[in-house]
Design a protein around this motif. Structure first.
Motif, short mmCIF file in Angstrom:
data_model
loop_
_atom_site.label_atom_id
_atom_site.label_comp_id
_atom_site.label_asym_id
_atom_site.label_seq_id
_atom_site.Cartn_x
_atom_site.Cartn_y
_atom_site.Cartn_z
N PHE A 31 0.28 -2.11 -5.55
CA PHE A 31 0.00 -2.32 -4.45
C PHE A 31 1.00 -2.92 -3.47
O PHE A 31 1.18 -2.66 -2.17
CB PHE A 31 -1.44 -3.11 -4.51
CG PHE A 31 -2.60 -2.46 -4.49
CD1 PHE A 31 -3.34 -1.68 -3.70
CD2 PHE A 31 -3.41 -2.84 -5.73
CE1 PHE A 31 -4.34 -0.86 -3.88
CE2 PHE A 31 -4.58 -2.01 -5.99
CZ PHE A 31 -5.19 -1.13 -5.14
N LEU A 55 2.31 0.08 -2.37
CA LEU A 55 1.34 1.03 -1.67
C LEU A 55 1.23 0.62 -0.34
O LEU A 55 1.23 1.31 0.86
CB LEU A 55 -0.09 1.24 -2.11
CG LEU A 55 0.01 2.18 -3.40
CD1 LEU A 55 -1.49 1.96 -3.99
CD2 LEU A 55 0.04 3.83 -2.93
N VAL A 99 2.86 5.33 1.76
CA VAL A 99 1.61 6.09 1.84
C VAL A 99 1.75 7.63 2.13
O VAL A 99 1.52 8.78 1.54
CB VAL A 99 0.68 5.59 2.79
CG1 VAL A 99 -0.35 6.58 2.89
CG2 VAL A 99 0.19 4.11 2.14
N GLN A 138 -0.81 10.89 -5.55
CA GLN A 138 -1.86 10.28 -6.29
C GLN A 138 -1.42 9.05 -6.97
O GLN A 138 -0.32 9.22 -7.71
CB GLN A 138 -2.73 11.26 -7.06
CG GLN A 138 -3.86 10.47 -7.66
CD GLN A 138 -4.80 10.26 -6.90
OE1 GLN A 138 -5.42 10.68 -6.05
NE2 GLN A 138 -5.30 8.81 -6.78
N ALA A 160 -6.50 5.53 -8.87
CA ALA A 160 -6.39 4.22 -8.27
C ALA A 160 -7.42 4.26 -7.16
O ALA A 160 -7.88 3.04 -6.92
CB ALA A 160 -4.91 3.76 -7.67
N ASP A 161 -7.55 5.17 -6.07
CA ASP A 161 -8.29 5.16 -5.07
C ASP A 161 -9.78 5.11 -5.39
O ASP A 161 -10.56 4.83 -4.59
CB ASP A 161 -7.93 6.05 -4.07
CG ASP A 161 -8.08 7.60 -4.51
OD1 ASP A 161 -7.84 7.66 -5.75
OD2 ASP A 161 -8.06 8.44 -3.83
N LEU A 162 -10.23 5.43 -6.74
CA LEU A 162 -11.58 5.51 -6.90
C LEU A 162 -12.10 4.41 -7.84
O LEU A 162 -13.11 4.25 -8.37
CB LEU A 162 -11.86 6.82 -8.08
CG LEU A 162 -11.60 8.16 -7.47
CD1 LEU A 162 -11.48 9.34 -8.04
CD2 LEU A 162 -12.25 8.30 -5.92
N SER A 169 -8.41 -3.54 -13.17
CA SER A 169 -8.77 -2.11 -12.53
C SER A 169 -10.02 -1.40 -13.24
O SER A 169 -9.68 -1.67 -14.71
CB SER A 169 -7.70 -1.12 -12.14
OG SER A 169 -6.79 -0.98 -13.44
N TYR A 192 -10.71 -0.51 -3.43
CA TYR A 192 -9.33 0.09 -3.35
C TYR A 192 -8.78 -0.29 -1.82
O TYR A 192 -7.90 -0.97 -1.58
CB TYR A 192 -9.26 1.30 -3.60
CG TYR A 192 -7.79 2.20 -3.11
CD1 TYR A 192 -6.84 2.05 -4.28
CD2 TYR A 192 -7.51 2.83 -2.00
CE1 TYR A 192 -5.59 2.57 -4.03
CE2 TYR A 192 -6.38 3.54 -1.92
CZ TYR A 192 -5.52 3.40 -2.84
OH TYR A 192 -4.09 3.98 -2.73
N GLU A 193 -9.67 0.07 -0.72
CA GLU A 193 -9.37 -0.05 0.66
C GLU A 193 -9.29 -1.67 0.74
O GLU A 193 -8.65 -1.94 1.81
CB GLU A 193 -10.47 0.56 1.57
CG GLU A 193 -10.48 1.97 1.33
CD GLU A 193 -11.33 2.38 0.17
OE1 GLU A 193 -12.16 1.62 -0.35
OE2 GLU A 193 -11.11 3.56 -0.25
#
Length: 175
Positions: free
Chosen positions: A77, A80, A86, A91, A113-115, A134, A155-156
Protein backbone atom coordinates in the motif's frame (compact mmCIF):
# COMPACT_ATOMS: atom_id res chain seq x y z
CA UNK A 1 12.64 16.07 -48.20
CA UNK A 2 14.03 13.29 -46.03
CA UNK A 3 17.73 12.73 -46.08
CA UNK A 4 19.00 9.17 -45.82
CA UNK A 5 19.94 9.69 -42.14
CA UNK A 6 16.52 11.16 -41.25
CA UNK A 7 14.83 8.31 -43.13
CA UNK A 8 16.75 5.69 -41.11
CA UNK A 9 15.88 7.47 -37.85
CA UNK A 10 12.20 7.70 -38.83
CA UNK A 11 12.16 4.09 -40.01
CA UNK A 12 13.90 2.98 -36.80
CA UNK A 13 11.31 4.83 -34.74
CA UNK A 14 8.48 3.17 -36.63
CA UNK A 15 10.12 -0.23 -36.13
CA UNK A 16 10.58 0.38 -32.40
CA UNK A 17 7.01 1.57 -32.10
CA UNK A 18 5.87 -1.61 -33.84
CA UNK A 19 7.95 -3.78 -31.52
CA UNK A 20 6.49 -2.04 -28.50
CA UNK A 21 3.12 -3.30 -29.66
CA UNK A 22 4.33 -6.90 -29.98
CA UNK A 23 2.83 -9.23 -27.48
CA UNK A 24 -0.89 -9.21 -27.05
CA UNK A 25 -2.72 -8.07 -23.93
CA UNK A 26 -3.35 -11.76 -23.20
CA UNK A 27 0.38 -12.57 -23.34
CA UNK A 28 1.27 -9.74 -20.96
CA UNK A 29 -1.62 -10.64 -18.63
CA UNK A 30 -0.63 -14.32 -18.59
CA UNK A 31 2.98 -13.41 -17.85
CA UNK A 32 1.82 -11.19 -15.03
CA UNK A 33 0.45 -13.57 -12.41
CA UNK A 34 1.64 -13.96 -8.83
CA UNK A 35 4.38 -16.52 -8.43
CA UNK A 36 6.04 -18.21 -5.46
CA UNK A 37 8.50 -15.98 -3.66
CA UNK A 38 12.16 -16.80 -4.29
CA UNK A 39 15.03 -16.49 -1.84
CA UNK A 40 16.42 -13.51 -3.79
CA UNK A 41 13.15 -11.52 -3.96
CA UNK A 42 13.50 -8.07 -2.43
CA UNK A 43 10.73 -5.74 -1.33
CA UNK A 44 10.16 -2.99 -3.90
CA UNK A 45 9.68 -0.47 -1.06
CA UNK A 46 12.21 -1.28 1.66
CA UNK A 47 14.68 -3.51 -0.20
CA UNK A 48 14.47 -6.25 2.43
CA UNK A 49 14.67 -9.89 1.37
CA UNK A 50 11.17 -11.36 1.59
CA UNK A 51 11.44 -15.13 1.99
CA UNK A 52 11.04 -16.58 5.46
CA UNK A 53 9.05 -13.82 7.14
CA UNK A 54 5.65 -14.21 8.75
CA UNK A 55 2.49 -12.44 7.68
CA UNK A 56 0.84 -11.62 4.38
CA UNK A 57 3.01 -10.46 1.54
CA UNK A 58 2.12 -8.99 -1.82
CA UNK A 59 3.01 -8.76 -5.48
CA UNK A 60 2.10 -6.20 -8.11
CA UNK A 61 1.92 -6.96 -11.82
CA UNK A 62 2.66 -3.89 -13.88
CA UNK A 63 1.28 -3.01 -17.29
CA UNK A 64 4.72 -3.51 -18.83
CA UNK A 65 4.81 -7.12 -17.56
CA UNK A 66 7.20 -6.58 -14.64
CA UNK A 67 6.37 -8.06 -11.25
CA UNK A 68 7.11 -6.16 -8.04
CA UNK A 69 7.33 -8.02 -4.74
CA UNK A 70 6.54 -6.66 -1.28
CA UNK A 71 7.48 -8.00 2.16
CA UNK A 72 4.10 -7.00 3.57
CA UNK A 73 0.67 -5.74 2.60
CA UNK A 74 1.60 -2.44 4.27
CA UNK A 75 4.57 -1.96 1.95
CA UNK A 76 2.36 -2.80 -1.03
CA UNK A 77 0.00 0.00 0.00
CA UNK A 78 2.93 2.38 0.55
CA UNK A 79 3.78 1.76 -3.12
CA UNK A 80 0.16 1.87 -4.32
CA UNK A 81 -0.51 5.19 -2.63
CA UNK A 82 2.23 6.93 -4.63
CA UNK A 83 0.70 9.03 -7.44
CA UNK A 84 2.77 7.43 -10.20
CA UNK A 85 2.07 3.82 -9.13
CA UNK A 86 -1.60 3.33 -10.00
CA UNK A 87 -1.19 4.10 -13.73
CA UNK A 88 1.50 1.40 -13.88
CA UNK A 89 -0.57 -1.23 -12.07
CA UNK A 90 -2.28 -4.07 -13.89
CA UNK A 91 -3.18 -6.08 -10.76
CA UNK A 92 -1.91 -6.46 -7.20
CA UNK A 93 -2.12 -9.69 -5.23
CA UNK A 94 -2.00 -10.46 -1.50
CA UNK A 95 -1.96 -13.62 0.59
CA UNK A 96 -5.43 -14.74 1.70
CA UNK A 97 -4.82 -15.24 5.41
CA UNK A 98 -8.11 -17.13 5.68
CA UNK A 99 -6.59 -19.82 3.48
CA UNK A 100 -3.03 -19.97 4.83
CA UNK A 101 -0.92 -19.85 7.98
CA UNK A 102 0.35 -16.53 9.40
CA UNK A 103 3.84 -17.84 10.19
CA UNK A 104 4.42 -19.37 6.76
CA UNK A 105 1.98 -17.99 4.18
CA UNK A 106 1.54 -20.30 1.20
CA UNK A 107 2.21 -18.83 -2.21
CA UNK A 108 -0.76 -20.88 -3.44
CA UNK A 109 -3.05 -18.55 -1.47
CA UNK A 110 -2.83 -15.33 -3.50
CA UNK A 111 -5.96 -13.28 -4.19
CA UNK A 112 -6.54 -10.01 -6.03
CA UNK A 113 -5.70 -7.19 -3.61
CA UNK A 114 -8.62 -5.03 -4.71
CA UNK A 115 -11.10 -7.82 -3.88
CA UNK A 116 -9.63 -8.53 -0.44
CA UNK A 117 -10.73 -7.09 2.88
CA UNK A 118 -8.15 -6.02 5.42
CA UNK A 119 -7.87 -6.03 9.20
CA UNK A 120 -5.79 -3.36 10.86
CA UNK A 121 -5.08 -2.70 14.55
CA UNK A 122 -4.38 -6.36 15.40
CA UNK A 123 -1.33 -7.59 17.38
CA UNK A 124 0.27 -9.93 14.82
CA UNK A 125 3.49 -8.80 13.16
CA UNK A 126 4.50 -9.00 9.54
CA UNK A 127 7.96 -8.73 8.04
CA UNK A 128 8.34 -5.03 8.91
CA UNK A 129 6.19 -4.96 12.06
CA UNK A 130 2.47 -4.19 12.03
CA UNK A 131 0.74 -4.99 8.78
CA UNK A 132 -2.70 -5.31 7.31
CA UNK A 133 -4.10 -8.84 7.48
CA UNK A 134 -5.65 -9.64 4.08
CA UNK A 135 -8.62 -11.94 3.54
CA UNK A 136 -10.59 -13.15 0.55
CA UNK A 137 -13.77 -13.52 2.60
CA UNK A 138 -15.23 -11.10 5.11
CA UNK A 139 -16.30 -14.06 7.30
CA UNK A 140 -12.63 -15.10 7.65
CA UNK A 141 -11.65 -11.53 8.52
CA UNK A 142 -14.36 -11.36 11.18
CA UNK A 143 -13.23 -14.70 12.67
CA UNK A 144 -9.67 -13.31 12.80
CA UNK A 145 -10.98 -10.17 14.53
CA UNK A 146 -12.89 -12.31 17.08
CA UNK A 147 -9.57 -13.87 18.06
CA UNK A 148 -7.17 -10.92 17.68
CA UNK A 149 -9.40 -7.83 17.57
CA UNK A 150 -8.86 -5.19 14.91
CA UNK A 151 -10.81 -3.07 12.49
CA UNK A 152 -12.15 -4.18 9.11
CA UNK A 153 -11.33 -2.14 6.00
CA UNK A 154 -12.15 -2.44 2.32
CA UNK A 155 -9.32 -2.01 -0.19
CA UNK A 156 -10.47 1.54 -0.99
CA UNK A 157 -10.38 2.50 2.69
CA UNK A 158 -6.66 1.85 3.09
CA UNK A 159 -5.00 5.24 2.92
CA UNK A 160 -1.96 7.09 4.22
CA UNK A 161 -3.67 7.68 7.57
CA UNK A 162 -4.19 3.92 8.06
CA UNK A 163 -0.50 3.28 7.32
CA UNK A 164 0.59 6.10 9.63
CA UNK A 165 -1.60 4.70 12.40
CA UNK A 166 0.05 1.29 11.96
CA UNK A 167 3.50 2.85 12.28
CA UNK A 168 2.48 4.90 15.33
CA UNK A 169 0.99 1.85 17.05
CA UNK A 170 4.25 -0.03 16.51
CA UNK A 171 6.29 2.81 18.00
CA UNK A 172 4.04 2.86 21.08
CA UNK A 173 4.32 -0.93 21.50
CA UNK A 174 8.11 -0.84 21.43
CA UNK A 175 8.48 2.02 23.93
Amino acid sequence: MLTRRKFIIVLGGVTLAGLAGCGSEEEVAAACEPRPFRDDDECAVCGMFIAGFAGPKAQACLRDGRLLTFCSTSDMFVWLLQPDSVPQLRQAYVHDMGATDWERPSDDAFIAADLAVYVTEHPLMGAMGPTLASFGREEDARAFMAEYEGRLLAYEEVDVQVLNDLARAHIHRTM
